[in-house]
Design a protein around this motif. Structure first.
Motif, PDB file in Angstrom:
ATOM      1  N   ALA A 184       6.140  -8.376 -13.974  1.00 50.30           N
ATOM      2  CA  ALA A 184       5.384  -8.691 -12.754  1.00 50.30           C
ATOM      3  C   ALA A 184       5.859  -9.989 -12.088  1.00 50.30           C
ATOM      4  CB  ALA A 184       3.903  -8.792 -13.076  1.00 50.30           C
ATOM      5  N   ALA A 185       6.694 -10.753 -12.769  1.00 53.78           N
ATOM      6  CA  ALA A 185       7.045 -12.096 -12.259  1.00 53.78           C
ATOM      7  C   ALA A 185       7.561 -12.105 -10.807  1.00 53.78           C
ATOM      8  CB  ALA A 185       8.038 -12.760 -13.197  1.00 53.78           C
ATOM      9  N   PRO A 186       8.429 -11.158 -10.386  1.00 51.23           N
ATOM     10  CA  PRO A 186       8.931 -11.246  -8.996  1.00 51.23           C
ATOM     11  C   PRO A 186       7.922 -10.794  -7.934  1.00 51.23           C
ATOM     12  CG  PRO A 186      10.316  -9.783 -10.361  1.00 51.23           C
ATOM     13  CD  PRO A 186       9.080 -10.059 -11.125  1.00 51.23           C
ATOM     14  N   PHE A 187       6.753 -10.368  -8.358  1.00 51.08           N
ATOM     15  CA  PHE A 187       5.797  -9.803  -7.401  1.00 51.08           C
ATOM     16  C   PHE A 187       4.820 -10.860  -6.878  1.00 51.08           C
ATOM     17  CE2 PHE A 187       7.357  -6.130  -9.578  1.00 51.08           C
ATOM     18  CZ  PHE A 187       7.346  -5.120  -8.626  1.00 51.08           C
ATOM     19  N   GLY A 188       4.670 -10.893  -5.543  1.00 49.17           N
ATOM     20  CA  GLY A 188       3.644 -11.738  -4.937  1.00 49.17           C
ATOM     21  C   GLY A 188       2.329 -10.993  -4.883  1.00 49.17           C
ATOM     22  N   LEU A 189       2.424  -9.674  -4.683  1.00 48.53           N
ATOM     23  CA  LEU A 189       1.209  -8.859  -4.592  1.00 48.53           C
ATOM     24  C   LEU A 189       1.522  -7.403  -4.949  1.00 48.53           C
ATOM     25  CD1 LEU A 189      -1.536  -9.070  -1.899  1.00 48.53           C
ATOM     26  CD2 LEU A 189      -0.621  -6.838  -2.467  1.00 48.53           C
ATOM     27  N   ILE A 190       0.604  -6.807  -5.696  1.00 51.94           N
ATOM     28  CA  ILE A 190       0.697  -5.379  -6.053  1.00 51.94           C
ATOM     29  C   ILE A 190      -0.649  -4.766  -5.685  1.00 51.94           C
ATOM     30  CG2 ILE A 190       0.793  -3.773  -8.012  1.00 51.94           C
ATOM     31  CD1 ILE A 190       2.421  -6.077  -9.469  1.00 51.94           C
ATOM     32  N   TYR A 191      -0.623  -3.593  -5.081  1.00 52.66           N
ATOM     33  CA  TYR A 191      -1.912  -2.957  -4.773  1.00 52.66           C
ATOM     34  C   TYR A 191      -1.855  -1.471  -5.081  1.00 52.66           C
ATOM     35  CZ  TYR A 191       0.241  -1.537  -0.261  1.00 52.66           C
ATOM     36  OH  TYR A 191       1.058  -1.025   0.711  1.00 52.66           O
ATOM     37  N   ALA A 192      -3.032  -0.916  -5.334  1.00 57.90           N
ATOM     38  CA  ALA A 192      -3.102   0.511  -5.667  1.00 57.90           C
ATOM     39  C   ALA A 192      -4.491   1.046  -5.354  1.00 57.90           C
ATOM     40  CB  ALA A 192      -2.809   0.716  -7.154  1.00 57.90           C
ATOM     41  N   GLY A 193      -4.567   2.081  -4.548  1.00 54.60           N
ATOM     42  CA  GLY A 193      -5.825   2.821  -4.410  1.00 54.60           C
ATOM     43  C   GLY A 193      -6.146   3.375  -5.793  1.00 54.60           C
ATOM     44  N   ALA A 194      -7.405   3.291  -6.209  1.00 48.59           N
ATOM     45  CA  ALA A 194      -7.725   3.622  -7.603  1.00 48.59           C
ATOM     46  C   ALA A 194      -7.619   5.101  -7.936  1.00 48.59           C
ATOM     47  CB  ALA A 194      -9.149   3.147  -7.915  1.00 48.59           C
ATOM     48  N   GLN A 195      -7.704   5.960  -6.895  1.00 51.54           N
ATOM     49  CA  GLN A 195      -8.040   7.376  -7.139  1.00 51.54           C
ATOM     50  C   GLN A 195      -6.925   8.267  -7.667  1.00 51.54           C
ATOM     51  OE1 GLN A 195      -7.952   5.806  -4.242  1.00 51.54           O
ATOM     52  NE2 GLN A 195      -6.939   6.960  -2.646  1.00 51.54           N
ATOM     53  N   LYS A 196      -5.802   7.668  -8.125  1.00 51.38           N
ATOM     54  CA  LYS A 196      -4.758   8.526  -8.693  1.00 51.38           C
ATOM     55  C   LYS A 196      -4.623   8.279 -10.191  1.00 51.38           C
ATOM     56  CE  LYS A 196      -2.847   8.269  -4.206  1.00 51.38           C
ATOM     57  NZ  LYS A 196      -3.133   9.630  -3.741  1.00 51.38           N
ATOM     58  N   ASN A 197      -4.325   7.035 -10.545  1.00 48.57           N
ATOM     59  CA  ASN A 197      -4.038   6.797 -11.958  1.00 48.57           C
ATOM     60  C   ASN A 197      -5.093   5.997 -12.700  1.00 48.57           C
ATOM     61  OD1 ASN A 197      -2.123   7.849 -13.602  1.00 48.57           O
ATOM     62  ND2 ASN A 197      -0.471   6.497 -12.940  1.00 48.57           N
ATOM     63  N   ILE A 198      -6.052   5.407 -11.988  1.00 43.13           N
ATOM     64  CA  ILE A 198      -6.952   4.503 -12.726  1.00 43.13           C
ATOM     65  C   ILE A 198      -8.444   4.724 -12.478  1.00 43.13           C
ATOM     66  CG2 ILE A 198      -5.310   2.633 -13.151  1.00 43.13           C
ATOM     67  CD1 ILE A 198      -6.441   1.232 -10.638  1.00 43.13           C
ATOM     68  N   GLY A 199      -8.819   5.671 -11.642  1.00 47.18           N
ATOM     69  CA  GLY A 199     -10.258   5.824 -11.430  1.00 47.18           C
ATOM     70  C   GLY A 199     -10.584   6.757 -10.280  1.00 47.18           C
ATOM     71  N   PRO A 200     -11.834   6.722  -9.823  1.00 50.44           N
ATOM     72  CA  PRO A 200     -12.196   7.520  -8.646  1.00 50.44           C
ATOM     73  C   PRO A 200     -11.882   6.741  -7.359  1.00 50.44           C
ATOM     74  CG  PRO A 200     -14.159   6.560  -9.647  1.00 50.44           C
ATOM     75  CD  PRO A 200     -12.979   6.033 -10.414  1.00 50.44           C
ATOM     76  N   SER A 201     -12.099   7.367  -6.210  1.00 54.02           N
ATOM     77  CA  SER A 201     -11.802   6.672  -4.948  1.00 54.02           C
ATOM     78  C   SER A 201     -12.899   5.671  -4.615  1.00 54.02           C
ATOM     79  CB  SER A 201     -11.685   7.695  -3.819  1.00 54.02           C
ATOM     80  OG  SER A 201     -12.906   8.367  -3.658  1.00 54.02           O
ATOM     81  N   GLY A 202     -12.571   4.714  -3.744  1.00 52.30           N
ATOM     82  CA  GLY A 202     -13.584   3.768  -3.284  1.00 52.30           C
ATOM     83  C   GLY A 202     -13.202   2.319  -3.448  1.00 52.30           C
ATOM     84  N   SER A 203     -12.056   2.065  -4.057  1.00 57.88           N
ATOM     85  CA  SER A 203     -11.627   0.671  -4.220  1.00 57.88           C
ATOM     86  C   SER A 203     -10.119   0.637  -4.423  1.00 57.88           C
ATOM     87  CB  SER A 203     -12.312   0.063  -5.451  1.00 57.88           C
ATOM     88  OG  SER A 203     -12.048  -1.317  -5.506  1.00 57.88           O
TER      89      SER A 203
END
Ligand SMILES: Cc1ncc(COP(=O)(O)O)c(C=O)c1O
Length: 361
Positions: A184-203
């Motif tokens: 993760a070191a070269p990353f300033g920001l990572i984002y992911a809509g939750a509803q595919k790999n980590i949870g339901p939709s809404g965040s």
């Protein structure tokens, strides 16, 4: 209860069965509170524990140092398309993008709406976004370099992330976050809509490096500043409590049942070889992504005719295999095999594909 099917939807998508069972078991009385997690105050100790655990699990799974903040922001990945240029675009400096499909195109459009000097330094549009570009150069002048790690619609994925030459990487990982380990070191920001790999939709899950928070101009609306979420542990306003609760359970499953991201990656590689090896030897099914750019999360393929594709999707559902229709913008078929779709789901799909080919090929 009716029979559960194998769920190959692109998002909202399959969740691990043990997570669903845990939710069911504690739904009416959350940890002795006498009420459901759906009813608990976000200012309570119960929810505080949930969000803190979700943050800590994210940091452990991704090996993030203390300089990273983990945030939960409503508005999905799509809100991030505009928050990123608003917050991270430096005055008088360009913002750089790599265009690998629909979602990158949308991110680029939002940066343009913000009046930023947007440079598209690489694109795979010339071949219908069927591959991941390389051989481009990164300009150190850029505020950041944005790319999409996995292209949900076209079924392509970065096998290795771009070299950023010190320019902060900004990445839309909506459809492959937590599917494999990375630095993760070269990353300033990572984002992911939750509803595919980590949870339901809404965040959306947003991971931001501390120094990026200092870039935000003062005149942005409070709810569009990353610092607002970082200062208040994502609880400046009422967060998507149930989504965060579910994310925490999915991350617990990843840590405790799967054994972390190296293990998850091994399983995902295995699933990928089962289905791609089958497609490669078949003259009936045709993969649509360039071989070296193929996604381990979204497997896109065509059949000899659109009529056969429709029949394939229909018959598959009858056999307990759902969500195989390609995105409406591209047609064809797509099997989304995120973390929660196990090896057995992929094997069942391949068995069905074999049988369908035997009957119709
Ligand atoms: C890679 C990628 N980025 C962004 C989005 C948009 O996400 P949301 O609906 O959470 O705004 C999607 C949705 O499918 C996606 O696959």
């Amino acid at each position: 209860m009716g029979k559960r099917i194998y769920n190959f939807n692109a998002g909202p998508a399959a969740l691990p069965l043990p997570v669903l069972e845990e939710i069911q078991s504690e739904l009416l009385d959350y940890k002795g509170s006498g009420i459901s997690i759906l009813e608990v105050s976000h200012r309570s100790k119960w929810f505080d524990d949930v969000i803190n655990e979700a943050v800590e699990r994210t940091k452990r799974l991704l090996g993030l140092g203390d300089d990273f903040h983990v945030l939960f922001i409503q508005g999905g990945a799509s809100l991030q398309f505009c928050m990123i240029p608003m917050n991270l675009g430096l005055k008088g400096r360009p913002v750089d993008y790599i265009n690998t499909g629909t979602w990158s195109t949308k991110a680029i459009k939002e940066a343009e709406i913000q009046g930023k000097d947007v440079r598209v330094i690489a694109s795979s549009e010339d071949k219908g976004f069927s591959y991941i570009p390389d051989g481009f150069t990164v300009d150190k002048d850029a505020s950041y370099l944005h790319f999409t790690s996995n292209n949900t619609i076209k079924g392509t994925q970065w096998a290795r992330f771009p070299e950023a030459e010190g320019v902060p990487l900004v990445c839309d990982m909506s459809s492959d976050i937590m599917s494999r380990p990375f630095d993760a070191a070269p990353f300033g920001l990572i984002y992911a809509g939750a509803q595919k790999n980590i949870g339901p939709s809404g965040s959306a899950l947003v991971i931001i490096r501390g120094d990026m928070l200092e870039r935000t101009p003062h005149n942005l609306p409070t709810m569009l500043k990353y610092a607002t979420f970082a200062d208040k542990n994502s609880m400046f306003n009422t967060p998507a409590c149930v989504v965060i609760y579910t994310i925490n359970l999915v991350l617990k499953w990843l840590e405790e049942t799967i054994g972390g991201l190296e293990k998850m990656d091994e399983i995902n590689q295995k699933k990928g070889s089962i289905i791609y090896d089958f497609i490669d030897q078949s003259g009936f099914y045709q993969g649509t992504a360039a071989r070296e750019s193929r996604s381990l999360m979204n497997v896109t393929f065509r059949l000899p005719s659109e009529d056969l594709e429709k029949k394939f999707v229909r018959e598959a559902l009858k056999e307990g295999l759902g969500g195989l229709k390609g995105h409406r913008s591209v047609g064809g078929c797509r099997a989304s095999i995120y973390n929660a779709s196990g090896v057995e789901a992929v094997k069942a799909l391949v068995e069905f594909m074999k049988e369908f080919e035997r009957k119709e090929g």
